[in-house]
Structures are given as C-alpha cells and as structure tokens.
Design a protein around this motif. Structure first.
Motif, PDB file in Angstrom:
ATOM      1  N   ARG A 161      16.530 -46.297  47.911  1.00 22.63           N
ATOM      2  CA  ARG A 161      17.368 -47.379  47.374  1.00 22.63           C
ATOM      3  C   ARG A 161      18.827 -46.940  47.282  1.00 22.63           C
ATOM      4  O   ARG A 161      19.746 -47.697  47.640  1.00 22.63           O
ATOM      5  CB  ARG A 161      16.854 -47.798  46.005  1.00 22.63           C
ATOM      6  N   GLU A 162      19.060 -45.719  46.812  1.00 24.28           N
ATOM      7  CA  GLU A 162      20.438 -45.255  46.638  1.00 24.28           C
ATOM      8  C   GLU A 162      21.106 -44.931  47.963  1.00 24.28           C
ATOM      9  O   GLU A 162      22.332 -45.022  48.071  1.00 24.28           O
ATOM     10  CB  GLU A 162      20.480 -44.049  45.705  1.00 24.28           C
ATOM     11  N   LYS A 189      20.624 -46.771  50.599  1.00 23.92           N
ATOM     12  CA  LYS A 189      21.030 -48.110  51.052  1.00 23.92           C
ATOM     13  C   LYS A 189      22.302 -48.577  50.371  1.00 23.92           C
ATOM     14  O   LYS A 189      23.136 -49.245  50.996  1.00 23.92           O
ATOM     15  CB  LYS A 189      19.909 -49.114  50.787  1.00 23.92           C
ATOM     16  N   THR A 190      22.476 -48.259  49.077  1.00 23.84           N
ATOM     17  CA  THR A 190      23.676 -48.689  48.352  1.00 23.84           C
ATOM     18  C   THR A 190      24.831 -47.703  48.504  1.00 23.84           C
ATOM     19  O   THR A 190      25.914 -47.954  47.976  1.00 23.84           O
ATOM     20  CB  THR A 190      23.375 -48.886  46.857  1.00 23.84           C
ATOM     21  N   ARG A 191      24.594 -46.599  49.188  1.00 25.39           N
ATOM     22  CA  ARG A 191      25.608 -45.566  49.454  1.00 25.39           C
ATOM     23  C   ARG A 191      26.189 -44.958  48.184  1.00 25.39           C
ATOM     24  O   ARG A 191      27.378 -44.690  48.085  1.00 25.39           O
ATOM     25  CB  ARG A 191      26.714 -46.108  50.341  1.00 25.39           C
ATOM     26  N   ASN A 192      25.328 -44.744  47.205  1.00 27.78           N
ATOM     27  CA  ASN A 192      25.721 -44.075  45.961  1.00 27.78           C
ATOM     28  C   ASN A 192      25.306 -42.606  46.094  1.00 27.78           C
ATOM     29  O   ASN A 192      24.196 -42.226  45.749  1.00 27.78           O
ATOM     30  CB  ASN A 192      25.029 -44.750  44.775  1.00 27.78           C
ATOM     31  N   PHE A 193      26.205 -41.776  46.619  1.00 27.59           N
ATOM     32  CA  PHE A 193      25.834 -40.427  47.022  1.00 27.59           C
ATOM     33  C   PHE A 193      25.595 -39.487  45.845  1.00 27.59           C
ATOM     34  O   PHE A 193      24.860 -38.514  45.976  1.00 27.59           O
ATOM     35  CB  PHE A 193      26.883 -39.861  47.980  1.00 27.59           C
ATOM     36  N   PHE A 194      26.191 -39.765  44.710  1.00 29.44           N
ATOM     37  CA  PHE A 194      25.906 -38.961  43.520  1.00 29.44           C
ATOM     38  C   PHE A 194      24.454 -39.173  43.081  1.00 29.44           C
ATOM     39  O   PHE A 194      23.750 -38.228  42.743  1.00 29.44           O
ATOM     40  CB  PHE A 194      26.879 -39.322  42.396  1.00 29.44           C
ATOM     41  N   ALA A 195      24.013 -40.424  43.114  1.00 29.56           N
ATOM     42  CA  ALA A 195      22.623 -40.731  42.772  1.00 29.56           C
ATOM     43  C   ALA A 195      21.667 -40.216  43.847  1.00 29.56           C
ATOM     44  O   ALA A 195      20.533 -39.817  43.538  1.00 29.56           O
ATOM     45  CB  ALA A 195      22.449 -42.228  42.574  1.00 29.56           C
ATOM     46  N   VAL A 196      22.101 -40.205  45.101  1.00 30.98           N
ATOM     47  CA  VAL A 196      21.279 -39.653  46.179  1.00 30.98           C
ATOM     48  C   VAL A 196      21.034 -38.173  45.931  1.00 30.98           C
ATOM     49  O   VAL A 196      19.918 -37.675  46.125  1.00 30.98           O
ATOM     50  CB  VAL A 196      21.955 -39.876  47.554  1.00 30.98           C
TER      51      VAL A 196
END
Length: 60
Positions: free
Chosen positions: A25-26, A28-35
C-alpha cells in the motif's frame, strides 16, 4: 515442543503478513518513510516467525 512459543510465532507471522500488505500500500502511495518501516517490520517479524516455527518443528 512448547505450545506458547509456537502460538507466538504464528501471531508474529500474521503481523508479518499485515506488514506485507502495508508495504504494498505504501509503495503505491509513494510514502518512502513508511515503506522503510513496513519493510523492516516485514523482514524482522517474518524472519523471527519462520525461524521459530522451523526450530519448533525440526528441533533435534
């Protein structure tokens, strides 16, 4: 075989699967800190649960 350790390993495997969903999910949203955190959680909990289950089933 201790049942408590086996049950805890299964619970950690569920956490690892949920971390895998969070990782996708992360991404897909390009939230690299959460990735980063989802990937670290997936690696840590996945490794712990698989190795604990393996050692409980194939203890010598």
């Amino acid at each position: 075989m201790e049942v408590g350790e086996f049950v805890f390993a299964i619970m950690m495997l569920v956490v690892a699967v949920l971390s895998g969903f969070a990782l996708v999910r992360e991404i897909k949203t390009r939230n690299f800190f959460a990735v980063l955190f989802a990937g670290a959680s997936l690696g840590l909990f996945g490794w712990y649960s698989i190795m604990t289950i393996y050692s409980q089933l194939f203890a010598g």
